[in-house]
Design a protein around this motif. Structure first.
Motif, short mmCIF file in Angstrom:
data_model
loop_
_atom_site.label_atom_id
_atom_site.label_comp_id
_atom_site.label_asym_id
_atom_site.label_seq_id
_atom_site.Cartn_x
_atom_site.Cartn_y
_atom_site.Cartn_z
N LYS B 48 -5.36 8.25 -11.98
CA LYS B 48 -4.36 7.64 -12.12
C LYS B 48 -4.51 6.30 -12.97
CE LYS B 48 -1.44 9.02 -8.26
NZ LYS B 48 -2.21 10.20 -7.94
N ASP B 49 -3.70 5.97 -14.12
CA ASP B 49 -3.78 4.90 -14.80
C ASP B 49 -3.23 3.81 -14.13
OD1 ASP B 49 -1.11 4.83 -15.57
OD2 ASP B 49 -1.36 5.78 -17.38
N SER B 50 -3.33 2.58 -14.45
CA SER B 50 -2.94 1.48 -13.66
C SER B 50 -1.23 1.25 -13.14
CB SER B 50 -3.08 0.06 -14.72
OG SER B 50 -2.65 0.25 -15.83
N THR B 51 -0.46 1.92 -14.20
CA THR B 51 1.11 2.12 -14.13
C THR B 51 0.84 3.14 -12.87
OG1 THR B 51 1.26 1.80 -16.57
CG2 THR B 51 3.26 2.47 -15.04
N GLU B 52 0.26 4.20 -12.96
CA GLU B 52 0.43 5.24 -11.83
C GLU B 52 0.02 4.48 -10.68
OE1 GLU B 52 0.27 9.01 -15.01
OE2 GLU B 52 -1.56 8.13 -14.13
N VAL B 53 -1.01 3.81 -10.57
CA VAL B 53 -1.69 3.31 -9.34
C VAL B 53 -0.72 2.33 -8.78
CG1 VAL B 53 -3.34 1.42 -8.56
CG2 VAL B 53 -4.16 3.43 -10.29
N GLU B 54 0.05 1.54 -9.70
CA GLU B 54 1.06 0.83 -8.97
C GLU B 54 2.22 1.43 -8.38
OE1 GLU B 54 0.48 -2.52 -8.63
OE2 GLU B 54 -1.18 -2.43 -10.02
N ALA B 55 2.73 2.55 -8.98
CA ALA B 55 3.69 3.14 -8.41
C ALA B 55 3.41 3.91 -7.30
CB ALA B 55 4.01 4.43 -9.19
N ARG B 56 2.05 4.71 -7.23
CA ARG B 56 1.51 4.89 -5.98
C ARG B 56 1.43 4.03 -4.89
NH1 ARG B 56 -0.02 10.35 -4.18
NH2 ARG B 56 -1.59 10.29 -2.52
N ILE B 57 1.14 2.66 -5.18
CA ILE B 57 0.86 1.83 -4.10
C ILE B 57 2.41 1.59 -3.53
CG2 ILE B 57 0.70 -0.71 -3.66
CD1 ILE B 57 -1.70 -0.47 -5.58
N ARG B 58 3.57 1.62 -4.45
CA ARG B 58 4.79 1.54 -3.97
C ARG B 58 5.18 2.59 -3.03
NH1 ARG B 58 5.64 -0.55 -8.97
NH2 ARG B 58 6.19 1.29 -9.83
N SER B 59 4.95 4.02 -3.47
CA SER B 59 5.39 5.08 -2.66
C SER B 59 4.40 5.57 -1.66
CB SER B 59 5.49 6.25 -3.80
OG SER B 59 4.05 6.56 -4.39
N HIS B 60 3.41 5.20 -1.40
CA HIS B 60 2.59 5.52 -0.09
C HIS B 60 1.85 4.14 0.34
CE1 HIS B 60 2.64 9.29 -2.25
NE2 HIS B 60 2.10 9.73 -1.21
N ARG B 61 2.79 3.08 0.48
CA ARG B 61 2.36 1.90 0.81
C ARG B 61 1.79 1.65 2.41
NH1 ARG B 61 2.35 -3.17 -0.72
NH2 ARG B 61 1.95 -4.63 0.82
N SER B 62 2.49 2.69 3.39
CA SER B 62 1.97 3.01 4.50
C SER B 62 0.66 3.88 4.92
CB SER B 62 3.23 3.59 5.38
OG SER B 62 2.63 4.10 6.45
N GLU B 63 0.48 4.87 3.72
CA GLU B 63 -0.81 5.42 4.07
C GLU B 63 -1.91 4.64 3.48
OE1 GLU B 63 1.98 6.52 2.94
OE2 GLU B 63 2.54 8.52 3.35
N ILE B 64 -1.61 3.92 2.26
CA ILE B 64 -2.84 3.23 1.87
C ILE B 64 -3.23 1.99 2.82
CG2 ILE B 64 -3.34 1.47 -0.14
CD1 ILE B 64 -1.70 3.61 -1.80
N THR B 65 -2.03 1.42 3.52
CA THR B 65 -2.49 0.44 4.28
C THR B 65 -3.34 1.04 5.77
OG1 THR B 65 -0.33 -0.67 4.01
CG2 THR B 65 -1.37 -1.19 6.11
N ASP B 66 -2.83 2.23 6.07
CA ASP B 66 -3.62 3.01 7.18
C ASP B 66 -5.06 3.15 6.76
OD1 ASP B 66 -1.85 2.89 9.02
OD2 ASP B 66 -1.17 4.99 8.78
N GLU B 67 -5.46 3.42 5.48
CA GLU B 67 -6.60 3.74 5.03
C GLU B 67 -7.54 2.38 4.97
OE1 GLU B 67 -7.53 6.73 4.96
OE2 GLU B 67 -5.83 7.95 3.99
N ILE B 68 -6.85 1.20 4.54
CA ILE B 68 -7.88 0.01 4.53
C ILE B 68 -7.75 -0.32 6.11
CG2 ILE B 68 -7.08 -2.32 4.20
CD1 ILE B 68 -5.65 -1.55 1.56
N ALA B 69 -7.02 -0.04 6.78
CA ALA B 69 -7.03 -0.26 8.25
C ALA B 69 -8.45 0.58 8.99
CB ALA B 69 -5.86 -0.02 9.20
N ASP B 70 -8.40 1.75 8.50
CA ASP B 70 -9.42 2.66 8.94
C ASP B 70 -10.69 2.25 8.49
OD1 ASP B 70 -8.11 4.89 10.51
OD2 ASP B 70 -7.80 5.87 8.64
#
Lengths: 116, 116, 116, 116
Positions: B48-70
């Protein structure tokens, strides 16, 4: 009063901004950095059995502590950048893990949770 | 009064011991686990390029938060197991980094610190 | 006559180009992909002692073979993209390693080469 | 006649056995080593955009080639240790990937295969 964690997060932000490094610290590179720092921690234990790992921890305590700190610093900054409260995230994830791995199933199992 | 961090570290310890998992959580496997969880975080941003990364963070915020928590949960437990105070370690490392990357050299440099 | 390796490298290129994926396969993302696939291989052995690792290899032989193949496929493509002959690179590196770890020093040492 | 790949696999085996390192090269540590070497490759591209990555490849071609070779050497040895034919494994996996990501679905998709 600021919590100690909020204090450290603020210090990390100041450290980064004094050096004008925010432009490098996009989420993708931050995630790469966390992964690479994890590798540096793991490298201390490569080719070592449990006795050798214990000896390594005694002989390289300061270096290993620094590697753990490096991961924690990048992780704190990434969470901060994304507006994620790291403590809330940890507590919420612990709650999810408790549901996923109920004590009654997990306890006494010869298998580790990845296979439950 | 217990700090919030000490509270979470205690919760992690209880979670582990209720499941009798301490015997799996040796430092080498903990370091592997931290590395693997870092990979799960990074996987969100692969290809993913930077635009797609930002979109991913919006669409998968909960999953990404869980990975950081893990990552944070394993890191907290490892530090706890080794008798390392994670806050002290972070502050000490930030002090070392400040000496290693003085503002006068780092600021305005087109090169990132890995090459200073 | 094409070597078997050159044949596979050509197949990988065709596979990618039929799907129009070259635009994703820049060196940085390829390196991330290799790192993530390595993690998937390593995950098979997490929390396992040597007996359990052997059992895992027997019970998940096909999956482990696929993980090794995934790394090899990305690595072959990356080398190909960069115009690197993987065999030449391996032979040259083996030569460097032989100089770095002379048999007389390395043999019989209780320490692994990372500490020679 | 031995293929060039079989020749290199034999050289790697000889290199290891001359140094009596087989006892360190269990599958779990080999997988860790592959993961760490992948990290060393990736580190070349950390904090860099695509233009800087291209410049890095030009300025550090020899080092990057060595990192790729290190991964390939460990991967070849691990496959060899497990009795896996790396070429067969790659071809079989390419076949599976072709079924998993049919050209008709994958081609022209703005999404990369991880999300198909």
């Amino acid at each position: 009063m600021m919590s100690r964690f909020a204090e450290i997060a603020a210090k990390i932000r100041t450290f980064r901004d004094e050096r004008d490094w925010a432009r490098f610290h996009n989420p993708k590179d931050m995630a790469i950095a966390i992964s690479l720092e994890s590798g540096e921690l793991l490298e201390h234990f490569l080719w070592k059995d449990s006795t050798e790992v214990e000896a390594r921890i005694r002989s390289h305590r300061s270096e290993i502590t620094d590697e753990i700190a490096d991961i924690a610093i990048y992780l704190t900054e990434l969470a901060d950048n994304l507006g994620i409260d790291l403590f809330d995230a940890m507590e919420e994830k612990l709650g999810k893990n408790a549901l996923k791995y109920p004590v009654s199933l997990a306890r006494g199992s010869a298998k580790k949770y990845t296979e439950l």
